[in-house]
Design a protein around this motif. Structure first.
Motif, mmCIF file in Angstrom:
data_model
loop_
_atom_site.group_PDB
_atom_site.id
_atom_site.type_symbol
_atom_site.label_atom_id
_atom_site.label_comp_id
_atom_site.label_asym_id
_atom_site.label_seq_id
_atom_site.Cartn_x
_atom_site.Cartn_y
_atom_site.Cartn_z
ATOM 1 N N ARG A 66 -9.214 7.484 8.749
ATOM 2 C CA ARG A 66 -9.783 8.418 7.775
ATOM 3 C C ARG A 66 -8.840 8.703 6.610
ATOM 4 N N ARG A 67 -7.588 8.332 6.751
ATOM 5 C CA ARG A 67 -6.542 8.718 5.800
ATOM 6 C C ARG A 67 -6.879 8.367 4.351
ATOM 7 N N ASP A 68 -7.337 7.189 4.072
ATOM 8 C CA ASP A 68 -7.561 6.738 2.694
ATOM 9 C C ASP A 68 -9.043 6.753 2.326
ATOM 10 N N GLN A 69 -9.710 7.801 2.699
ATOM 11 C CA GLN A 69 -11.152 7.910 2.509
ATOM 12 C C GLN A 69 -11.574 7.803 1.047
ATOM 13 N N TYR A 70 -10.756 8.258 0.131
ATOM 14 C CA TYR A 70 -11.134 8.295 -1.287
ATOM 15 C C TYR A 70 -10.414 7.244 -2.125
ATOM 16 N N VAL A 71 -9.822 6.244 -1.487
ATOM 17 C CA VAL A 71 -9.068 5.214 -2.196
ATOM 18 C C VAL A 71 -9.950 3.998 -2.442
ATOM 19 N N SER A 72 -9.792 3.409 -3.628
ATOM 20 C CA SER A 72 -10.433 2.128 -3.925
ATOM 21 C C SER A 72 -9.444 1.262 -4.688
ATOM 22 N N VAL A 73 -9.540 -0.040 -4.474
ATOM 23 C CA VAL A 73 -8.666 -1.010 -5.115
ATOM 24 C C VAL A 73 -9.555 -2.045 -5.769
ATOM 25 N N SER A 74 -9.398 -2.227 -7.086
ATOM 26 C CA SER A 74 -10.243 -3.162 -7.832
ATOM 27 C C SER A 74 -9.374 -4.170 -8.569
ATOM 28 N N LEU A 75 -9.839 -5.399 -8.626
ATOM 29 C CA LEU A 75 -9.158 -6.425 -9.403
ATOM 30 C C LEU A 75 -9.683 -6.384 -10.830
ATOM 31 N N THR A 76 -8.758 -6.406 -11.780
ATOM 32 C CA THR A 76 -9.121 -6.458 -13.191
ATOM 33 C C THR A 76 -8.380 -7.642 -13.812
ATOM 34 N N ALA A 77 -8.643 -7.919 -15.065
ATOM 35 C CA ALA A 77 -7.976 -9.029 -15.740
ATOM 36 C C ALA A 77 -6.474 -8.769 -15.899
ATOM 37 N N ASN A 108 -5.384 -4.616 12.858
ATOM 38 C CA ASN A 108 -5.049 -4.045 14.149
ATOM 39 C C ASN A 108 -6.339 -4.029 14.962
ATOM 40 N N PRO A 109 -6.318 -3.603 16.201
ATOM 41 C CA PRO A 109 -7.546 -3.656 17.008
ATOM 42 C C PRO A 109 -8.699 -2.809 16.471
ATOM 43 N N PHE A 110 -8.416 -1.882 15.557
ATOM 44 C CA PHE A 110 -9.437 -0.958 15.118
ATOM 45 C C PHE A 110 -9.977 -1.232 13.716
ATOM 46 N N PHE A 111 -9.116 -1.634 12.769
ATOM 47 C CA PHE A 111 -9.550 -1.854 11.384
ATOM 48 C C PHE A 111 -8.524 -2.691 10.640
ATOM 49 N N LYS A 112 -8.853 -3.039 9.391
ATOM 50 C CA LYS A 112 -7.960 -3.793 8.515
ATOM 51 C C LYS A 112 -7.301 -2.835 7.520
ATOM 52 N N SER A 113 -6.054 -3.120 7.188
ATOM 53 C CA SER A 113 -5.330 -2.334 6.188
ATOM 54 C C SER A 113 -4.844 -3.265 5.079
ATOM 55 N N LEU A 114 -4.989 -2.821 3.855
ATOM 56 C CA LEU A 114 -4.545 -3.565 2.684
ATOM 57 C C LEU A 114 -3.227 -2.979 2.218
ATOM 58 N N THR A 115 -2.224 -3.827 1.988
ATOM 59 C CA THR A 115 -0.909 -3.391 1.540
ATOM 60 C C THR A 115 -0.543 -4.160 0.277
ATOM 61 N N ILE A 116 -0.113 -3.431 -0.740
ATOM 62 C CA ILE A 116 0.341 -4.032 -1.990
ATOM 63 C C ILE A 116 1.815 -3.688 -2.143
ATOM 64 N N ASP A 117 2.675 -4.705 -2.144
ATOM 65 C CA ASP A 117 4.110 -4.520 -2.317
ATOM 66 C C ASP A 117 4.473 -4.802 -3.771
ATOM 67 N N ASN A 122 10.852 -1.003 -4.279
ATOM 68 C CA ASN A 122 10.265 -1.137 -2.940
ATOM 69 C C ASN A 122 9.048 -0.227 -2.754
ATOM 70 N N GLN A 123 8.256 -0.086 -3.781
ATOM 71 C CA GLN A 123 7.077 0.773 -3.724
ATOM 72 C C GLN A 123 5.927 0.012 -3.080
ATOM 73 N N ARG A 124 5.119 0.735 -2.296
ATOM 74 C CA ARG A 124 3.962 0.142 -1.624
ATOM 75 C C ARG A 124 2.742 1.008 -1.856
ATOM 76 N N PHE A 125 1.600 0.333 -1.959
ATOM 77 C CA PHE A 125 0.309 1.007 -2.053
ATOM 78 C C PHE A 125 -0.524 0.556 -0.861
ATOM 79 N N PHE A 126 -1.202 1.512 -0.222
ATOM 80 C CA PHE A 126 -1.957 1.217 0.996
ATOM 81 C C PHE A 126 -3.427 1.584 0.840
ATOM 82 N N LEU A 127 -4.231 0.872 1.602
ATOM 83 C CA LEU A 127 -5.622 1.253 1.832
ATOM 84 C C LEU A 127 -5.904 0.964 3.298
ATOM 85 N N SER A 128 -5.879 2.015 4.117
ATOM 86 C CA SER A 128 -6.186 1.862 5.533
ATOM 87 C C SER A 128 -7.691 1.803 5.712
#
Length: 159
Positions: A66-77, A108-117, A122-128
């Motif tokens: 539930r952590r990233d309920q309001y997160v979206s990641v979009s590809l742009t040019a 993981n056994p429950f869902f996929k997580s997206l990680t942007i390094d 060493n900053q990371r962006f997540f979408l659980s």
């Protein structure tokens, strides 16, 4: 272009398993503390321990789902648009493709997580609990590779 968003169906699935586990654990505890028959001797050992352990694992997984309920990641040019529309956080950033080190999906056994390094700091962006289009990762990697090919070379060059 492609987009990754929070997956409500997967969250409901994990939450339903958590609820089911909580009901079983509560039932076992009720049999121990309010004995109808003498089940306490059979339930105090590994059945109760296994039930509590499963309940803890599922509770943590549902919290992460539930952590990233309001997160979206979009590809742009220009790169990747990372938007977090949660009430207290409000973040909308354009991550330039040339600044991204790598993007990956962890399962993981429950869902996929997206990680942007990112390359710097060493900053990371997540979408659980990510819901992705089929070709999201391929398009993102192509965008990053294209930016790396187009970036000017820095440092010393041999003559």
């Amino acid at each position: 272009m492609s987009q990754a968003t929070w997956n409500p169906a997967q969250y409901l699935s994990v939450m339903s398993w958590t609820t089911f586990s909580t009901m079983i654990t509560s039932f076992l505890l009720a049999l121990i503390f309010f004995p109808i028959a003498n089940f306490g001797a059979y339930l105090v050992g590994w059945p109760l321990g296994l039930s509590i352990t499963a309940n803890i694992i599922l509770f943590i997984a549902s919290s992460l789902a539930r952590r990233d309920q309001y997160v979206s990641v979009s590809l742009t040019a220009e790169g990747i648009r990372y938007a977090d529309e949660s009430e207290s956080y409000r973040r909308n950033e354009l991550l330039r493709a040339s600044d991204i080190k790598k993007i990956r999906i962890r399962r993981n056994p429950f869902f996929k997580s997206l990680t942007i390094d990112m390359k710097e700091d060493n900053q990371r962006f997540f979408l659980s609990n990510a819901s992705l289009t089929e070709n999201f990762l391929a398009e993102a990697n192509a965008l990053i590779n294209q930016a790396a090919d187009n970036s000017p070379q820095t440092g010393l060059q041999k003559a």
